[in-house]
Design an enzyme around this catalytic site. Structure first.
Site, PDB file in Angstrom:
ATOM      1  N   LYS A 221      47.445  38.575  46.426  1.00 57.20           N
ATOM      2  CA  LYS A 221      46.054  38.193  46.641  1.00 57.20           C
ATOM      3  C   LYS A 221      45.656  38.244  48.108  1.00 57.20           C
ATOM      4  O   LYS A 221      46.483  38.328  49.010  1.00 57.20           O
ATOM      5  CB  LYS A 221      45.788  36.813  46.037  1.00 57.20           C
ATOM      6  CG  LYS A 221      45.671  36.849  44.526  1.00 57.20           C
ATOM      7  CD  LYS A 221      45.095  35.580  43.961  1.00 57.20           C
ATOM      8  CE  LYS A 221      44.692  35.770  42.500  1.00 57.20           C
ATOM      9  NZ  LYS A 221      44.150  34.533  41.908  1.00 57.20           N
ATOM     10  N   ARG A 255      51.658  34.066  37.221  1.00 56.81           N
ATOM     11  CA  ARG A 255      50.990  35.314  36.815  1.00 56.81           C
ATOM     12  C   ARG A 255      51.253  36.350  37.903  1.00 56.81           C
ATOM     13  O   ARG A 255      50.837  36.180  39.047  1.00 56.81           O
ATOM     14  CB  ARG A 255      49.497  35.062  36.646  1.00 56.81           C
ATOM     15  CG  ARG A 255      48.704  36.274  36.185  1.00 56.81           C
ATOM     16  CD  ARG A 255      47.240  35.899  35.978  1.00 56.81           C
ATOM     17  NE  ARG A 255      46.443  37.041  35.536  1.00 56.81           N
ATOM     18  CZ  ARG A 255      45.850  37.899  36.343  1.00 56.81           C
ATOM     19  NH1 ARG A 255      45.935  37.750  37.671  1.00 56.81           N
ATOM     20  NH2 ARG A 255      45.152  38.912  35.850  1.00 56.81           N
TER      21      ARG A 255
END
Length: 286
Positions: A221, A255
């Site tokens: 991210k 995840r």
């Protein structure tokens, strides 16, 4: 206990959720699993490497071309059915904020609805309750789907995360979603700047203390990229470092894009914490 699909997971058993994007414009793989066969190959590899959950998404999180509910369903529903047919025991999650898509994928065999946009469609939790499937309750800072934060501020970001996610989880429980199938997610990058996401990681134990299982979606991210000043394809090391910290602080579900690497990190942290024995123990004994 955490119960998803046909599986139950103990308190100290980390769970890997592998990302499979059915989008032509995903930020990380740039559409590598948009077509069925590469996507199914990705599922097979992820399961072999240790993923218990396959998370299927039909709309990328960031801004881009409009994807209608009908198109999102076209990208996901048939694929969910095929994954269920080929991998009957895997836990199938669908990353969606839309109740109508949630209904369709549950009919096709999904076990979990991953609501990354913080309950923007309250009907999604009702769908999870109706079909008795799991639900991920995420903090998104009030952001609308597919928008990026701009100069967002919090008096206390973790206090806001706790207020929102616990309220979403309690609402889901009241609607009839099984308690053991509800998770909360701090929503790294969603409605947050990099400092917010770092603080959410640093204080993750406060989420764990609520008693709700915590899911973290950290993989490659922007907060990792900005912290290290690395482009998307050079964020794996930073992601794994953040994964280790999250595991130490008690997160349950991860995840990820890199399943095998994540599994090694989680097994190592588990062994250091005393929850797992070494795979082999020869040193000093032979």
């Amino acid at each position: 206990m955490l119960r998803l699909g046909k599986r139950e997971f103990g308190t100290h058993e980390p769970v890997i959720m592998a990302i499979v994007n059915r989008t032509p414009d995903s930020f990380y793989d740039r559409g590598a699993t948009f077509r069925d066969e590469p996507a199914l190959a990705r599922v097979e590899r992820a399961v072999a490497e240790g993923a218990a959950i396959i998370d299927i998404g039909g709309v990328k999180a960031g801004p881009g071309e409009e994807v209608t509910a009908e198109e999102e369903a076209r990208r996901t529903v048939g694929f969910v059915a095929e994954v269920r047919r080929r991998f009957p025991d895997v836990i199938i999650s669908v990353d969606t904020w839309r109740a109508e898509v949630g209904r369709a994928v549950c009919e096709a065999g999904a076990d979990l609805l991953n609501d990354a946009w913080g309950g923007v469609d309250p009907g999604l939790a009702e769908v999870a309750a109706r079909y008795r499937v799991g639900l991920v309750c995420t903090h998104a800072g009030g952001a609308q789907p597919r928008t990026r934060p701009h100069r967002i501020e919090y008096d206390d970001v973790m206090a806001d995360i706790l207020d929102v996610t616990v309220a979403l989880a309690e609402r889901a429980l009241a609607l009839g979603v099984p308690r053991e199938s509800i998770m909360i997610d701090p929503g790294h990058d969603f409605g947050k700047n990099t400092r917010h996401s770092l603080e959410a990681t640093r204080r993750l134990d406060e989420m764990v203390a609520t008693g709700w299982p915590v899911l973290v979606s950290l993989s490659n991210k922007d907060f990792v990229g900005e912290t290290l000043d690395r482009p998307v394809k050079e964020r794996v090391v930073g992601t794994l470092a953040t994964t280790a910290v999250s595991a130490w602080l008690g997160a349950r579900v991860y995840r990820v894009h890199e399943v095998a690497e994540t599994r090694q990190v989680l097994e190592m942290v588990s062994a250091i914490a005393g929850h797992r024995s070494p795979a082999v123990a020869r040193r000093g004994l032979v």
